[in-house]
Design a protein around this motif. Sequence first.
Motif, PDB file in Angstrom:
ATOM      1  N   UNK A 141       0.854  -1.189   0.000  1.00 56.84           N
ATOM      2  CA  UNK A 141       0.000   0.000   0.000  1.00 56.84           C
ATOM      3  C   UNK A 141       0.888   1.236   0.000  1.00 56.84           C
ATOM      4  N   UNK A 142       0.667   2.098  -0.974  1.00 58.72           N
ATOM      5  CA  UNK A 142       1.395   3.373  -0.993  1.00 58.72           C
ATOM      6  C   UNK A 142       0.352   4.453  -0.720  1.00 58.72           C
ATOM      7  N   UNK A 143       0.526   5.152   0.399  1.00 55.85           N
ATOM      8  CA  UNK A 143      -0.542   6.061   0.837  1.00 55.85           C
ATOM      9  C   UNK A 143      -0.011   7.446   1.135  1.00 55.85           C
ATOM     10  N   UNK A 144      -0.857   8.426   0.889  1.00 49.38           N
ATOM     11  CA  UNK A 144      -0.492   9.813   1.178  1.00 49.38           C
ATOM     12  C   UNK A 144      -1.603  10.727   0.743  1.00 49.38           C
ATOM     13  N   UNK A 145      -1.282  11.992   0.590  1.00 45.95           N
ATOM     14  CA  UNK A 145      -2.321  12.915   0.137  1.00 45.95           C
ATOM     15  C   UNK A 145      -2.109  13.199  -1.345  1.00 45.95           C
ATOM     16  N   UNK A 146      -3.170  13.721  -1.995  1.00 51.74           N
ATOM     17  CA  UNK A 146      -3.084  14.007  -3.430  1.00 51.74           C
ATOM     18  C   UNK A 146      -1.952  14.998  -3.680  1.00 51.74           C
ATOM     19  N   UNK A 147      -1.213  14.791  -4.746  1.00 50.17           N
ATOM     20  CA  UNK A 147      -0.123  15.694  -5.089  1.00 50.17           C
ATOM     21  C   UNK A 147       1.221  15.254  -4.529  1.00 50.17           C
TER      22      UNK A 147
END
Lengths: 284, 570
Positions: B8-14
Amino acid sequence: MTKENHFHYSVERAWCPGCGDYSILSSVENALANLKKKPHEVLMVSGIGQAAKLPHYIKANGFDGLHGRALPAAFGAKVANHKLMVLVTSGDGDIYGEGGNHFIHAIRRNIDITLIVHNNQIYGLTKGQASPTSDLGMVTKTQPDGVFTIPFNPLEMAVTLDAAFVARSFSKDMAFTTKLIEEGIRTPGFSLIDVLQPCVSFNHVNTYKWYSDRVYQLDNSYDPTDKSKAYKKSSEWGDKIPIGVIFKNSRKTYLDNFIKHKDLPLIKRKTNIKEVDSLINELY
Amino acid sequence: MPFDFNITIAGSAGQGLQTIAGILTKVLARNGYHLFTSQDYMSRIRGGHNFTNIRVSDKPVYAPTVSSQLLVALDQESVEVHYQSLTGPAIIVHDSDTIKVIKARNIQVVAVPLAKLSNESGSPVYINSVAAGVLFSLLRLDLKDLVGFLETRFEEKSPEQIKGNINAATKGFTYTSENYQNIKTTIGTVRKKNRMLINGAESIAIGMIAGGVRFISAYPMSPSTGIFIYITGKAKKFGIISEQAEDEIAACNMALGAGAAGARSAVTTSGGGLSLMCEGISLAGAAEIPVVIANMQRPGPATGSPTRTAQEDLDLVLNIGHGEFPRFVFAPGTAEEAFYTSIHAMNLAEKYQVPVFILGDQHLVDSSITLDKLNPNKVKYKSYMVKSGNLKKPYLRYKNTKSGVSPLAYYGQDKVTFIVDSHVHTEDGHISEDMVVAEKLTEKRFRKINDMKKEFYGPQYYGLQNAKTVLVSWGSTYGAVRETIDYLLEKKKSVAMIHYNKIWPFPVEESIRLLKSRKDIRVVENNYQAQFNRLLKRETRIDTGEPILRYDGRPFDVRFIVKKFEKRQK
């Protein structure tokens, strides 16, 4: 006169006697014949309304589609086969009301088609309600207190949007209308010819006499290539109504971005399956 | 050793999760791993919480899994959101300077100064390459593959940027190799093989191109826009014209104008846009204009959830357009199926002069799978227009034929003229109110159904022959249902599945043959009203069990289906 015209199609017409549609039809036939076109080279596109029945009454190809949607369909057909000469004939309700959004964007695209609007300032097919071009105060069954929504001025809008060719005519003057249609067709890009046309059954305000008393032909002293003057001229309405070429503007047509006239039309092109393989190979 | 590993690669948009995922999946696919990647993102350009799941296996995988063995957390929220769904021995990769992770048994923490290493390579924007380097080290992948990829993938960037990215990736790789050499991963090795990675949007788009699309018009709408963008990008090369219309009403009517003139045409849209096309689709039915409508579903009603998935538009496509007319509806289950279906769709629209729907959804278009190959010759482009010079005169556009299909010409072909019309019309396309004309015209259109029923392939069976329980999938639920069958078969359950791609005309006889005398039939679908379940019951008159439904905007996974299935069994 129209008997020898090879665009003439003898068939019963569902128009009222005395309707302006008859003379607009004759003007279209004459313009096409004068331009030495053959019926199979021409496509007439319409929406719905009395005017929109025209493609059924002329010997040419036709597309009689949905109310308000003549312009997108005409655009699609012209793009599919740019060798076709595409004319749209529909009414004020169809083009300026139901299809108002498409009117704006067809002009912006500057697709090379000629739009002839039978503008009788009333809804004929649905029996006499106000149209977007009805004058203030006109009383109808659906506007019992008179029209209080300001009328849409198609010419002002077309000039504002830099349409290639903007003209107005009066249906009774067939020779003049014919000439304007020819010029509109010859002008590359989007041409609008708004033809004032009495509705003898439902519009008892804007009659033959009403129009005849007001229209005047623009003479040579008027320069249709001056946009600000054209805008001013396009807004003239009331005791005096100008007819003739209001605005001319030369700019790239939509298809100039993709196709040269000698190019193969879309409908004759084939997809090379080997090239599809190259798309698949890009995914490795 | 078989393995099934989820990253899973997760973060915020951009933040560039797509970039990291893009590099990693491409290299894994080129090395022969089987992948299924899915996107979970919010409808915003910056911020919010987004993640990509990359499922890696030694055998083909068809669906997402919820639990994860490796989390790349690009912000603090990502740790909090995904911590619970990690299954040990799991790994969390995070920036050691900005993100805090609570140590726990079964969690191996890989803390790397991602931003610092990026800055040391010349710019803060190389952080994705640092993260890619970290992942390559942890997954025991070759740094050379990563460097090679950065060189070719970023060829439009300046030499300095390419060098910076390569430096950053190398630093991430080296740092991890030096400090975290004892980290255990369960990703094994596979036989090297170059596999392609394709998502549903690409497969529908390439399928349409292979099927000879000449004109496409659309108004951008998630999640369908990817198809439109892809074809537009290839338009010049293939002699296609693509137009962004002012609205979906225009898009549809443009395609119909082009279609009537003889160009194969398609539109792409999603629910709200499809609603606007309703009258146009009715015109396609009345005037018998070939058109392909790719409707990619998202949850509704109205705006619903733009970036989520659903199968809520089935009833709509079966009925859209006032009045009565025949149509095809296809709902491909995988990107592979979507490719061949799209070629078929382009052919069949012209062959029968009817609207053809490709019904997909966000899950189909945004998920990528690995495939060995796609064969554009398997379903061949075939023209169904009358050949030039062969037109019988007088030409009747709506000739009342035995099959119901009239000869199809283009305007002006062999110097004929004809009119395409939206009214009740005569064989030559002119308006008529004659009752015999009206009756004959309707019967002519519907006579096409006889041959349309024989087209395409029927429902597909997978699992134990004569299984007591049958799960039914349609469209993108295929993958999760198929994996559920594999899971239940391993547990010695008597199960099988039936997958529907061709939905209309409904394959009645084949369905009855496959479904009769089953103990339990359970339709799995992404909507509340069990729309396909109702259709199946109506058409076959076979009783089905309680359907397995999901309407939270998320795709099915094996755990979800099994839980619902077993609850019922008790």
